[in-house]
Design a protein around this motif. Structure first.
Motif, mmCIF file in Angstrom:
data_model
loop_
_atom_site.group_PDB
_atom_site.id
_atom_site.type_symbol
_atom_site.label_atom_id
_atom_site.label_comp_id
_atom_site.label_asym_id
_atom_site.label_seq_id
_atom_site.Cartn_x
_atom_site.Cartn_y
_atom_site.Cartn_z
ATOM 1 N N ALA A 1 0.822 -1.207 0.000
ATOM 2 C CA ALA A 1 0.000 0.000 0.000
ATOM 3 C C ALA A 1 0.861 1.265 0.000
ATOM 4 C CB ALA A 1 -0.920 0.004 1.218
ATOM 5 N N MET A 2 2.109 1.176 0.442
ATOM 6 C CA MET A 2 2.975 2.353 0.553
ATOM 7 C C MET A 2 3.952 2.486 -0.603
ATOM 8 S SD MET A 2 3.807 2.193 4.639
ATOM 9 C CE MET A 2 4.775 3.681 4.600
ATOM 10 N N LYS A 3 4.035 1.486 -1.456
ATOM 11 C CA LYS A 3 4.990 1.532 -2.556
ATOM 12 C C LYS A 3 4.654 2.657 -3.538
ATOM 13 C CE LYS A 3 6.706 -3.232 -2.752
ATOM 14 N NZ LYS A 3 8.116 -2.884 -2.756
ATOM 15 N N GLY A 4 5.690 3.304 -4.050
ATOM 16 C CA GLY A 4 5.514 4.346 -5.054
ATOM 17 C C GLY A 4 5.189 5.715 -4.499
ATOM 18 N N THR A 5 5.113 5.870 -3.185
ATOM 19 C CA THR A 5 4.791 7.158 -2.568
ATOM 20 C C THR A 5 6.035 7.747 -1.910
ATOM 21 O OG1 THR A 5 2.524 6.431 -2.122
ATOM 22 C CG2 THR A 5 3.313 8.356 -0.925
ATOM 23 N N PHE A 6 6.304 9.028 -2.215
ATOM 24 C CA PHE A 6 7.411 9.726 -1.571
ATOM 25 C C PHE A 6 6.910 10.395 -0.292
ATOM 26 C CE2 PHE A 6 8.891 9.480 -5.946
ATOM 27 C CZ PHE A 6 10.239 9.224 -5.794
ATOM 28 N N TYR A 7 7.589 10.140 0.791
ATOM 29 C CA TYR A 7 7.249 10.786 2.055
ATOM 30 C C TYR A 7 8.360 11.767 2.419
ATOM 31 C CZ TYR A 7 3.855 7.002 2.390
ATOM 32 O OH TYR A 7 2.816 6.125 2.130
ATOM 33 N N ASP A 8 7.968 12.930 2.910
ATOM 34 C CA ASP A 8 8.943 13.994 3.177
ATOM 35 C C ASP A 8 9.786 13.727 4.417
ATOM 36 O OD1 ASP A 8 8.096 15.409 0.961
ATOM 37 O OD2 ASP A 8 6.543 16.484 2.077
ATOM 38 N N SER A 9 9.259 12.971 5.347
ATOM 39 C CA SER A 9 9.983 12.759 6.599
ATOM 40 C C SER A 9 9.629 11.398 7.180
ATOM 41 C CB SER A 9 9.633 13.854 7.609
ATOM 42 O OG SER A 9 8.258 13.787 7.961
ATOM 43 N N VAL A 10 10.427 10.978 8.147
ATOM 44 C CA VAL A 10 10.156 9.721 8.840
ATOM 45 C C VAL A 10 8.832 9.796 9.585
ATOM 46 C CG1 VAL A 10 10.942 8.233 10.725
ATOM 47 C CG2 VAL A 10 12.583 9.049 9.029
ATOM 48 N N THR A 11 8.499 10.993 10.074
ATOM 49 C CA THR A 11 7.219 11.172 10.776
ATOM 50 C C THR A 11 6.050 10.879 9.847
ATOM 51 O OG1 THR A 11 8.228 12.869 12.185
ATOM 52 C CG2 THR A 11 5.821 12.795 12.098
ATOM 53 N N GLN A 12 6.160 11.326 8.573
ATOM 54 C CA GLN A 12 5.101 11.033 7.602
ATOM 55 C C GLN A 12 5.019 9.534 7.312
ATOM 56 O OE1 GLN A 12 5.150 13.274 3.984
ATOM 57 N NE2 GLN A 12 4.712 15.217 4.983
ATOM 58 N N VAL A 13 6.176 8.871 7.261
ATOM 59 C CA VAL A 13 6.181 7.430 7.036
ATOM 60 C C VAL A 13 5.449 6.724 8.177
ATOM 61 C CG1 VAL A 13 7.629 5.377 6.790
ATOM 62 C CG2 VAL A 13 8.352 7.535 5.767
ATOM 63 N N GLN A 14 5.742 7.114 9.383
ATOM 64 C CA GLN A 14 5.098 6.494 10.535
ATOM 65 C C GLN A 14 3.598 6.747 10.539
ATOM 66 O OE1 GLN A 14 7.317 8.138 13.806
ATOM 67 N NE2 GLN A 14 9.090 6.793 13.489
#
Length: 345
Positions: A294-307
């Motif tokens: 579900a998360m593949k192909g998405t750029f996240y700006d920070s580790v906080t956004q990833v979490q």
């Protein structure tokens, strides 16, 4: 034939291939042969060829010749299954179509890619996997609620960017539409580690390892203490000693003396997990793949956004899917037994 004659004429005049091709484009325009075809015929005339006609194509071989070809192709494939159709056609002095027909129709062969496996299992490891699976199936038959009482968990890395799979990037196209292009990306270096435990009723504990922290024996002992407190709070039916089972892999941090002593003190029944067996761990064959897909192909700006994204995806997984993943443990165990302890599709 006219263009071949012109190529021959230019060669006889001493023109280079590049000069020949430029003259051909001026004379024939859009109808000019491709650069590859012009070079092919230029090279033939350079090698001493005089005729303009195509080389005679071999017809369908006689029955006897075909039987001999089938026998030779079978021997080649038995010796080296990686041989290409082109190489075999050149070696046997026949056409690629003939070799392909023999392989697919006469020998019933299909060329498939090799499958990656987590580890090259030895005989003892295969036996250990079979014994573990037999124990799972035996216990499940003896106790119908066994699978619903398993609490399983593991750790995994979640990246700021994880490339899409080839299938995810596939798009519907018309016959005349140009092919889509995809840049080759790699996983980002910035990442965060997720630790998650769940049972058939849902997620029990979800936390992220602080940046710079390692999941060693000391840290994992703290995870076990927090898991115990969380279970007492959200799963009151597990408060009785021996009322639930813990399934985690045999990573070094999971097998430290401190961790084992803590679990023994709390009278937690630990299911012994065989080494190199992610295909028998619900986290590895269900939860983590579903999360990462579900998360593949998405750029996240920070580790906080990833979490934050990880939290949302996990929360969106239905309780029914989670329950099915635990029930699938028996079916996967049977498949492992059928495969004699080796990895199965």
């Amino acid at each position: 034939m006219e263009q071949r004659a012109n190529i021959k004429f230019c060669f006889k005049l001493g023109k280079t291939f590049t000069e020949t091709f430029e003259l051909m484009k001026k004379v024939h325009g859009d109808d000019c042969l491709s650069r590859t075809r012009v070079f092919e015929w230029y090279k033939r005339f350079q090698d001493g060829r005089d005729a303009l006609e195509n080389d005679p194509k071999p017809g369908r071989p006689k029955k006897k010749n075909r039987d001999e070809l089938v026998k030779k192709v079978r021997e080649m494939i038995a010796y080296d299954a990686n041989l290409t159709v082109r190489w075999m056609a050149e070696e046997l002095n026949t056409t690629k179509d003939m070799i392909h027909e023999i392989l697919t129709k006469d020998l019933d062969k299909r060329k498939v890619c090799a499958r990656f496996v987590p580890h090259a299992l030895n005989e003892d490891q295969g036996i250990a996997r079979v014994e573990h699976c037999k124990d799972i199936i035996k216990t499940a038959r003896r106790n119908p609620s066994f699978l619903e009482l398993i609490v399983t968990g593991d750790e995994t890395w979640c990246f700021k960017y994880d490339p899409q799979t080839k299938r995810q990037s596939a798009t519907w196209k018309s016959p005349g539409s140009p092919k889509s292009k995809k840049l080759r990306f790699q996983k980002s270096r910035e990442k965060t580690m997720l630790i998650c435990f769940y049972d058939s009723k849902g997620i029990i504990l979800r936390e992220f390892v602080p940046q710079g922290e390692n999941v060693n024996g000391e840290y994992y002992l703290g995870v076990m203490e927090r898991l115990w407190k969380r279970i007492v709070r959200v799963r009151p039916e597990y408060r009785t000693p021996g009322s639930w089972f813990l399934l985690h892999d045999n990573a070094p941090s999971h097998r430290t003396v401190a961790v084992r002593e803590f679990l023994a003190q709390k009278q937690v029944c630990v299911l012994q997990h065989p080494p190199y067996s992610p295909d028998l761990s619900p986290c590895d064959y269900f939860l983590f793949p579903k999360l990462k897909l579900a998360m593949k192909g998405t750029f996240y700006d920070s580790v906080t956004q990833v979490q934050g994204a990880v939290t949302r995806v996990i929360a969106a997984i239905s309780q029914n899917d989670i329950k099915k993943s635990m029930l699938a443990l028996v079916e996967r165990s049977q498949r492992c037994i059928d495969a004699e302890g080796m990895y199965f599709e």
